[in-house]
Design a protein around this motif. Structure first.
Motif, short mmCIF file in Angstrom:
data_model
loop_
_atom_site.label_atom_id
_atom_site.label_comp_id
_atom_site.label_asym_id
_atom_site.label_seq_id
_atom_site.Cartn_x
_atom_site.Cartn_y
_atom_site.Cartn_z
N ARG A 1 0.82 -1.22 0.00
CA ARG A 1 0.00 0.00 0.00
C ARG A 1 0.86 1.27 0.00
NH1 ARG A 1 -3.10 1.09 5.76
NH2 ARG A 1 -1.31 1.79 6.97
N ALA A 2 2.13 1.16 0.38
CA ALA A 2 3.01 2.33 0.35
C ALA A 2 3.25 2.82 -1.07
CB ALA A 2 4.34 2.02 1.02
N GLU B 1 -7.53 6.60 -2.01
CA GLU B 1 -8.91 7.01 -1.70
C GLU B 1 -9.89 5.89 -1.99
OE1 GLU B 1 -12.09 10.62 -2.59
OE2 GLU B 1 -10.02 10.76 -3.30
N ASN B 2 -9.68 5.17 -3.10
CA ASN B 2 -10.59 4.07 -3.43
C ASN B 2 -10.56 2.97 -2.37
OD1 ASN B 2 -11.18 5.39 -5.81
ND2 ASN B 2 -9.86 4.12 -7.08
N ALA B 3 -9.36 2.72 -1.83
CA ALA B 3 -9.20 1.61 -0.88
C ALA B 3 -9.51 2.00 0.55
CB ALA B 3 -7.78 1.06 -0.97
N TYR B 4 -9.12 3.20 0.94
CA TYR B 4 -9.17 3.57 2.36
C TYR B 4 -10.06 4.77 2.65
CZ TYR B 4 -5.15 0.46 2.26
OH TYR B 4 -4.34 -0.62 2.06
N ALA C 1 4.69 1.25 5.65
CA ALA C 1 3.37 0.77 5.25
C ALA C 1 2.36 1.90 5.14
CB ALA C 1 2.87 -0.29 6.24
N GLY C 2 2.84 3.13 5.07
CA GLY C 2 1.94 4.26 4.92
C GLY C 2 1.22 4.21 3.58
N MET C 3 0.11 4.88 3.50
CA MET C 3 -0.74 4.82 2.32
C MET C 3 -0.17 5.71 1.21
SD MET C 3 -4.39 5.06 4.27
CE MET C 3 -4.86 3.87 5.54
N GLY C 4 0.49 5.10 0.26
CA GLY C 4 0.99 5.84 -0.89
C GLY C 4 2.24 6.66 -0.65
N LEU D 1 -2.80 -5.29 -5.72
CA LEU D 1 -2.12 -5.36 -7.00
C LEU D 1 -2.96 -4.74 -8.11
CD1 LEU D 1 -0.39 -8.88 -7.14
CD2 LEU D 1 0.66 -6.64 -6.82
N GLU D 2 -4.23 -4.99 -8.11
CA GLU D 2 -5.10 -4.39 -9.13
C GLU D 2 -5.02 -2.87 -9.07
OE1 GLU D 2 -8.97 -5.95 -8.36
OE2 GLU D 2 -8.34 -8.03 -8.68
#
Length: 639
Positions: free
Chosen positions: A209-210, A218-221, A413-416, A452-453
């Motif tokens: 997710r990093a 935004e879509n995931a979290y 593991a931060g988001m992006g 992955l998608e």
């Protein structure tokens, strides 16, 4: 190292100006563009950069001219018509009314981003036959770009440090991604007239997710996660405070409702033996097992004048994670074992006389605790006075070692956060493909296929729909088994396979046979690189298709098999299982191989609803096609 042209040197010298938003005197290409780079063949040549707002920018690529107008923020993108592969160097000039910048020695070929965690990061110096490979590394048709490691909570325009393209030679190749380099070496052998550009952007231990782009985050979290990341960019302390309630809930659930941050005296405290890793605290228990949650406590004294203005608390590096309070106020939350903590402390949190620091530190693996020495711990007053904090700490070990919730901005593991600092600055340059080797850090976590998608979608949004994706299926690593059992690594391998099957123009490249059960970083990236080159060329990889049962025989069909299936070392493929719904129903089976099919006798009277292969952390495998390409680990429902 190769010399930069005057224009490139000028561009790099202007790095700090661009990073702070200062206007340049002339158009400047984005940070990923430079002397000696490779531009993607067969696609519009897309050049992004910065100029004065509203400037009319003219580009000359060889003798071909194109124009664009800089936006209000100074950004521009110029697109030239697609070009065929060529080893003949060409120049690019960007100019407007204020001046120009030129990039020289540009080649046209195929460009690949190689990304992931430590197994993609692993350099040629740690691969097989290092000395021989480096002696043969000179190839001006391979150009290398290595991205510095950094994280950011929002997308950046510049890398953390200036970067430069270099031709392949012993010096530039030595510390470059081995899997990536060996892929390019094979591609050059197969297509000597096509230059290859490689972009190394990796970070050991990073989570998938990093590397997500903001839209995928935004879509995931959700929008709230994106908002927290933006808040952290503006005000890290405010972001930490917005995240802390989640941490508080987690702690209460694990510690029978206790709140040490409101009542530190509820804990039993011992003197900290030394400012060092906990593993060095002899006799404390942490020296034999540093996987723990540990509270750290320290008091310091301020005069009235010192407490009257904002200060900065520095606590060095905490391995892995800290939440820090001053006088009961949360002031910072950071994950990252090599990241130094410097927390802003508002004047209203300080007081004349005794002040107290409280830290909840977590270590989840290997060494933990103070990464830096006592000289890195201090408080700096608003007037610039430094108060040392490198002694007289106390500690208390929590009764549980579970890992606390991770903030959206944490380092690994931060988001992006790695996309933002290590991918986004590349801009919209076109790529032939992306090679991805990651997953060890995500084993045991849900929905890897969905991650992955989202990664595929983000790469193609940035680099073009034509970008082919090659995913390395995890190598064999861990304990060998003599009976079928559950495996988090096998689960993740299956999710890797599922994501590739569900995507367009993607390939699964298995490393399931070239790992080392006792080393998570296997050295045989040489063979892996050759397999990646085959996948990059569009050659079919072995893949399971379907499993059906008729008259007590399970037939498994495969695609991408050349020359038929073969089992090395005996008449049967090892590691094939028949299973019912429950794990304890799985048992090994001996399949017959026939071309691109496998037939298994299921007449043992036991439940059979699925078939598995190489379903273990470190499976022993011997099933290949005639090209020596291994069949990937898989599970299929039986129809």
């Amino acid at each position: 190292m190769r010399r930069l042209s005057y224009a490139s040197a000028l561009s790099l010298a202007a790095f700090s100006l661009v990073a702070t938003g200062a206007a340049l005197a002339a158009p400047a290409p984005g940070p990923g563009y430079g002397d000696g780079m490779v531009l993607q063949q067969g696609q519009p040549v897309t050049i992004s950069g910065r100029a004065a707002p509203g400037a009319r920018v003219t580009g000359m690529l060889g003798t071909v001219r194109a124009q664009a107008t800089a936006a209000v923020d100074g950004s521009f993108t110029i697109a030239f018509p697609a070009r065929e592969a060529s080893t003949a160097p060409v120049s690019l000039t960007l100019s407007d009314s204020t001046g120009s910048a030129t990039l020289n020695d540009l080649l046209i070929g195929d460009v690949y981003l190689c990304s992931g965690q430590s197994n993609m990061e692993l350099p040629v110096t740690r691969a097989l036959n290092t000395m021989g490979e480096l002696r043969q590394a000179n190839d001006s048709g391979i150009r290398l770009l290595k991205i510095p490691q950094a994280t950011a909570s929002v997308e950046q325009e510049q890398f953390a440090q200036p970067v430069a393209w270099n031709p392949a030679n012993a010096d530039s190749v030595a510390e470059f991604s081995a899997a990536c380099y060996f892929m390019a070496k094979q591609l050059r052998a197969d297509h000597p007239d096509v230059p290859v550009g490689l972009i190394h952007s990796n970070w050991g231990g990073s989570a998938a997710r990093a590397w997500l782009d903001p839209q995928s985050v935004e879509n995931a979290y959700g929008a709230e996660a994106v908002a927290q990341l933006s808040l952290y960019d503006r005000d890290p302390m405010a972001a930490a405070q917005s995240f802390v309630p989640q941490w508080y809930d987690w702690w209460r659930q694990n510690d029978n409702g206790r709140e040490p941050w409101t009542d530190p005296d509820s804990l039993e405290w011992q003197p900290v033996p030394r400012i060092s890793f906990w593993n060095e605290w002899t006799g404390t228990g942490l020296d034999t097992d540093a996987t723990a949650n540990v509270w750290l406590r320290k008091s310091f004294t301020l005069s009235g004048d010192q407490a009257a203005s904002e200060g900065t608390l520095s606590i060095g590096s905490i391995d892995d994670l800290d939440l820090t309070w001053v006088n009961g106020h949360p002031v910072g939350y950071t994950f990252g074992w090599g990241v130094e903590r410097h927390y802003r402390i508002p004047a209203e949190y300080l007081r004349e006389g005794e002040n107290e620091i409280l830290i909840a530190a977590n270590n989840s693996w290997d060494t933990g605790g103070f990464f830096a020495g006592p000289d890195r711990l201090f408080f700096e007053t608003g007037a610039g006075q430094t108060i040392p904090l490198g002694s007289d700490w106390r500690y208390s070990v929590a009764p549980f070692d579970e890992v606390p919730p991770r903030a959206p901005w944490d380092a690994n593991a931060g988001m992006g956060v790695m996309h933002n600092a290590m991918i986004a600055p590349l801009g919209p340059m076109r790529l032939a493909g992306v090679t991805w080797y990651q997953g060890e850090s995500d084993a045991g976590q849900p929905d890897y296929d969905k991650k992955l998608e989202m990664l595929f979608d983000g790469w193609r949004r940035q680099f073009g729909e034509q970008a082919r994706v090659m995913v390395v299926q995890l190598a064999n690593f861990g304990e060998r088994t003599v009976q079928p059992q559950a495996s988090s690594w096998a689960d993740l391998r299956q999710e890797q396979l599922d994501a590739v099957v569900g995507a367009s123009d993607a390939a699964l490249v298995s490393a399931i046979d070239i790992g080392e059960p006792t080393d998570i970083h296997p050295a045989n990236k040489n063979v892996l690189g050759k397999r990646l080159a085959m996948a990059a060329d569009g050659k079919p990889m072995p893949m399971p298709l379907s499993a059906t049962m008729s008259d007590g025989i399970v037939t498994v069909r495969f695609s991408g098999i050349e020359g038929g299936l073969r089992a090395y070392g005996g008449p049967y493929a090892l590691g094939v299982e028949l299973c019912g719904e429950a794990q304890d129903s799985c048992r090994y089976a001996l399949p017959a191989l026939d071309g691109d099919t496998m037939r298994i006798d299921a007449g043992d009277g036991k439940p059979v609803t699925r078939v598995r292969y190489a379903w273990a952390d470190a499976p022993v495998v011997n099933l290949y096609d005639a090209r020596d390409l291994p069949v990937p680990g898989f599970e299929l429902p039986i129809r």
